[in-house]
Design an enzyme around this catalytic site. Sequence first.
Site, PDB file in Angstrom:
ATOM      1  N   ARG A 167       0.739  -0.935  -0.744  1.00  0.00           N
ATOM      2  CA  ARG A 167       0.397  -0.063   0.101  1.00  0.00           C
ATOM      3  C   ARG A 167       0.913   0.903  -0.133  1.00  0.00           C
ATOM      4  NH1 ARG A 167      -0.280   4.453   2.305  1.00  0.00           N
ATOM      5  NH2 ARG A 167       0.018   4.124   5.116  1.00  0.00           N
ATOM      6  N   ASP A 168       1.442   1.494   1.574  1.00  0.00           N
ATOM      7  CA  ASP A 168       2.478   2.395   1.491  1.00  0.00           C
ATOM      8  C   ASP A 168       3.093   2.457   0.254  1.00  0.00           C
ATOM      9  OD1 ASP A 168       3.297   5.336   1.858  1.00  0.00           O
ATOM     10  OD2 ASP A 168       3.589   4.589   4.528  1.00  0.00           O
ATOM     11  N   HIS A 207       6.301   4.104  12.021  1.00  0.00           N
ATOM     12  CA  HIS A 207       5.789   4.495  10.970  1.00  0.00           C
ATOM     13  C   HIS A 207       7.082   5.271  10.492  1.00  0.00           C
ATOM     14  CE1 HIS A 207       2.736   3.758   7.499  1.00  0.00           C
ATOM     15  NE2 HIS A 207       4.069   5.135   7.052  1.00  0.00           N
ATOM     16  N   HIS A 223       9.464   7.056   7.391  1.00  0.00           N
ATOM     17  CA  HIS A 223      10.368   6.736   6.065  1.00  0.00           C
ATOM     18  C   HIS A 223      11.053   7.436   6.042  1.00  0.00           C
ATOM     19  CE1 HIS A 223       6.331   6.877   3.810  1.00  0.00           C
ATOM     20  NE2 HIS A 223       5.879   6.541   5.311  1.00  0.00           N
ATOM     21  N   CYS A 263       5.466   9.439  -0.741  1.00  0.00           N
ATOM     22  CA  CYS A 263       4.403   9.725  -0.371  1.00  0.00           C
ATOM     23  C   CYS A 263       3.186  10.479  -0.877  1.00  0.00           C
ATOM     24  CB  CYS A 263       3.714  10.473   1.061  1.00  0.00           C
ATOM     25  SG  CYS A 263       2.264  10.709   1.071  1.00  0.00           S
ATOM     26  N   ASN A 304       9.036   4.004   3.235  1.00  0.00           N
ATOM     27  CA  ASN A 304       9.371   3.482   4.444  1.00  0.00           C
ATOM     28  C   ASN A 304      10.592   3.184   4.750  1.00  0.00           C
ATOM     29  OD1 ASN A 304       6.189   3.203   2.959  1.00  0.00           O
ATOM     30  ND2 ASN A 304       5.917   3.298   5.826  1.00  0.00           N
TER      31      ASN A 304
HETATM   32  P1  HMG Z   1     -12.290  14.922  -2.170  1.00  0.00           P
HETATM   33  O1  HMG Z   1     -12.261  15.369  -3.271  1.00  0.00           O
HETATM   34  O2  HMG Z   1     -13.095  16.320  -0.851  1.00  0.00           O
HETATM   35  O3  HMG Z   1     -14.157  14.113  -1.788  1.00  0.00           O
HETATM   36  O4  HMG Z   1     -11.744  14.341  -1.464  1.00  0.00           O
HETATM   37  P2  HMG Z   1     -15.495  14.000  -2.657  1.00  0.00           P
HETATM   38  O5  HMG Z   1     -15.722  13.046  -1.478  1.00  0.00           O
HETATM   39  O6  HMG Z   1     -15.933  14.999  -2.661  1.00  0.00           O
HETATM   40  O7  HMG Z   1     -15.079  13.342  -3.567  1.00  0.00           O
HETATM   41  C1  HMG Z   1     -15.196  13.289  -4.774  1.00  0.00           C
HETATM   42  C2  HMG Z   1     -14.312  12.390  -6.105  1.00  0.00           C
HETATM   43  O8  HMG Z   1     -13.928  10.870  -5.543  1.00  0.00           O
HETATM   44  C3  HMG Z   1     -16.133  11.762  -6.502  1.00  0.00           C
HETATM   45  O9  HMG Z   1     -16.133  11.260  -7.251  1.00  0.00           O
HETATM   46  C4  HMG Z   1     -16.048  10.254  -5.595  1.00  0.00           C
HETATM   47  O10 HMG Z   1     -16.842   9.646  -5.719  1.00  0.00           O
HETATM   48  C5  HMG Z   1     -14.786   9.798  -5.296  1.00  0.00           C
HETATM   49  P3  HMG Z   1     -16.534  12.254  -8.632  1.00  0.00           P
HETATM   50  O11 HMG Z   1     -17.817  12.525  -8.416  1.00  0.00           O
HETATM   51  O12 HMG Z   1     -15.776  13.032  -9.315  1.00  0.00           O
HETATM   52  O13 HMG Z   1     -16.409  11.057  -9.859  1.00  0.00           O
HETATM   53  N1  HMG Z   1     -14.630   9.685  -3.452  1.00  0.00           N
HETATM   54  C6  HMG Z   1     -14.336   8.159  -3.880  1.00  0.00           C
HETATM   55  N2  HMG Z   1     -13.664   7.214  -4.228  1.00  0.00           N
HETATM   56  C7  HMG Z   1     -13.505   6.228  -4.481  1.00  0.00           C
HETATM   57  N3  HMG Z   1     -13.444   5.030  -3.583  1.00  0.00           N
HETATM   58  C8  HMG Z   1     -13.463   6.373  -2.739  1.00  0.00           C
HETATM   59  C9  HMG Z   1     -13.949   7.863  -2.622  1.00  0.00           C
HETATM   60  N4  HMG Z   1     -14.049   9.129  -1.892  1.00  0.00           N
HETATM   61  C10 HMG Z   1     -14.634  10.176  -3.085  1.00  0.00           C
HETATM   62  N5  HMG Z   1     -13.011   6.107  -0.938  1.00  0.00           N
HETATM   63  C11 HMG Z   1     -10.870  12.069  -0.098  1.00  0.00           C
HETATM   64  C12 HMG Z   1     -11.729  14.039  -0.419  1.00  0.00           C
HETATM   65  C13 HMG Z   1     -10.400  11.524   0.939  1.00  0.00           C
HETATM   66  C14 HMG Z   1     -12.013  10.719  -1.368  1.00  0.00           C
HETATM   67  C15 HMG Z   1      -9.129  12.076  -1.273  1.00  0.00           C
HETATM   68  O14 HMG Z   1      -8.517  12.997  -0.470  1.00  0.00           O
HETATM   69  C16 HMG Z   1      -8.467  10.625  -1.775  1.00  0.00           C
HETATM   70  O15 HMG Z   1      -9.152  10.255  -2.249  1.00  0.00           O
HETATM   71  N6  HMG Z   1      -7.161  10.574  -0.599  1.00  0.00           N
HETATM   72  C17 HMG Z   1      -6.215   9.874  -0.631  1.00  0.00           C
HETATM   73  C18 HMG Z   1      -5.060   9.997  -0.092  1.00  0.00           C
HETATM   74  C19 HMG Z   1      -4.389   8.701  -0.158  1.00  0.00           C
HETATM   75  O16 HMG Z   1      -4.529   7.450  -0.545  1.00  0.00           O
HETATM   76  N7  HMG Z   1      -3.207   9.540   0.308  1.00  0.00           N
HETATM   77  C20 HMG Z   1      -2.905   8.891   0.734  1.00  0.00           C
HETATM   78  C21 HMG Z   1      -2.894   7.412   2.445  1.00  0.00           C
HETATM   79  S1  HMG Z   1      -1.412   8.398   3.670  1.00  0.00           S
HETATM   80  C22 HMG Z   1      -0.439   7.886   3.285  1.00  0.00           C
HETATM   81  O17 HMG Z   1       0.460   7.619   2.376  1.00  0.00           O
HETATM   82  C23 HMG Z   1       0.625   8.644   4.969  1.00  0.00           C
HETATM   83  C24 HMG Z   1       0.507   7.160   5.470  1.00  0.00           C
HETATM   84  O18 HMG Z   1       2.049   5.905   5.015  1.00  0.00           O
HETATM   85  C25 HMG Z   1       1.287   7.482   7.767  1.00  0.00           C
HETATM   86  C26 HMG Z   1       2.655   8.376   7.258  1.00  0.00           C
HETATM   87  O19 HMG Z   1       3.525   8.176   5.833  1.00  0.00           O
HETATM   88  O20 HMG Z   1       1.806   8.675   7.880  1.00  0.00           O
HETATM   89  C27 HMG Z   1      -0.911   6.600   6.336  1.00  0.00           C
HETATM   90 MG    MG Z   2       3.750   6.101   4.966  1.00  0.00          MG
END
Ligand code: HMG
Ligand code: MG
Length: 297
Positions: free
Chosen positions: A15-16, A207, A209, A240, A249
């Site tokens: 995933r990450d 966690h 990186h 990320c 990571n």
């Molecule tokens: P948004 O644009 O504010 O959401 O995004 P929305 O509710 O307004 O929806 C917009 C569009 O997204 C719509 O589609 C929804 O259907 C779709 P459209 O009508 O435009 O075609 N949508 C989705 N589609 C599939 N699955 C869903 C979903 N939700 C909405 N769940 C949102 C808000 C949270 C969805 C967006 O910002 C997002 O997906 N962000 C994900 C970011 C991400 O995954 N980042 C990486 C992971 S975090 C990380 O890596 C850190 C970590 O490892 C820890 C660390 O290292 O610190 C965990």
């Molecule tokens: Mg991470």
Amino acid sequence: MTLPSSVKIVEVGPRDGLQNEPGELTVATRVKLIEALADAGLRHIEAGSFVSPKWVPKMAGSDQVFAALKARPEVTYSALTPNMQGLEAALAAGVKEVAVFGAASEAFSAKNINCTIAESLERFRPVASAALDAGVAVRGYISCVVGCPYQGAIAPQAVVEVAQQLLDMGCYEISLGDTVGVATPNRIGALLEAVQRKVANQQLAVHFHDTYGQALANIYRALEMGISTIDSSVAGLGGCPYAAGASGNVATEEVIYLLNGLGIAHGVDLAALVQAGAAISAKLGRDNGSKVGRAMG
Ligand code: HMG
Ligand code: MG
């Protein structure tokens, strides 16, 4: 200081790691990697993300990944779910553990999930509640626990406040993320001291990186402070997408080598893990990001 006698590794490479790897990535490649990691003895594997494919295209098709995985009662496969839409998709895919992911930095929260920290916590509450009702465990991530690429240094108190809210909504574990890898052991010590006043060690994970090469030093500090759950990524995959400059990571191979040297139990076969890391690195056409992987490969 007494180190823990055993450690739980949460493998986040599929995933990450893969969410931020350039190049071709098929469902079959993802599944093959996850199976190889389970074969190597990893028991907690983050296998995908139910997020917007517009935001993180590499995690599209996570439902197909889950459908293709061999059932292994001894392995927990988890996935990120940022909102109800993600949770519903995860439940439909039969996911048994999910994670909500917030931040201790307002700027990072906006860039990563398009809302404030307070809004994110409001959004996570029904996700956690519905997951728990469905018998699905919930993990909570906090990103940028020491520093943020957009906002600079982060105060430990900001992390404590988010951690408490995540626990209150039913998260069984809080993973403290140094998303951009800027932490050094003194900063981790101060952070953990503050968090440990409110949260038990059994509910904490680290966690790291490895952007600045500090991850193992930080892990050692966390072990000294009684933390026994470590997130890591095979071959040091990834970064990320919303943290420019973040490298992958800490490599799982490095963590296992360290734990072997310290005589801490973990249940992972290092040689099999090294093979899994070499195979995915070759498949992605990238250098193996693990030094142990390069030395033993
Ligand atoms: P948004 O644009 O504010 O959401 O995004 P929305 O509710 O307004 O929806 C917009 C569009 O997204 C719509 O589609 C929804 O259907 C779709 P459209 O009508 O435009 O075609 N949508 C989705 N589609 C599939 N699955 C869903 C979903 N939700 C909405 N769940 C949102 C808000 C949270 C969805 C967006 O910002 C997002 O997906 N962000 C994900 C970011 C991400 O995954 N980042 C990486 C992971 S975090 C990380 O890596 C850190 C970590 O490892 C820890 C660390 O290292 O610190 C965990
Ligand atoms: Mg991470």
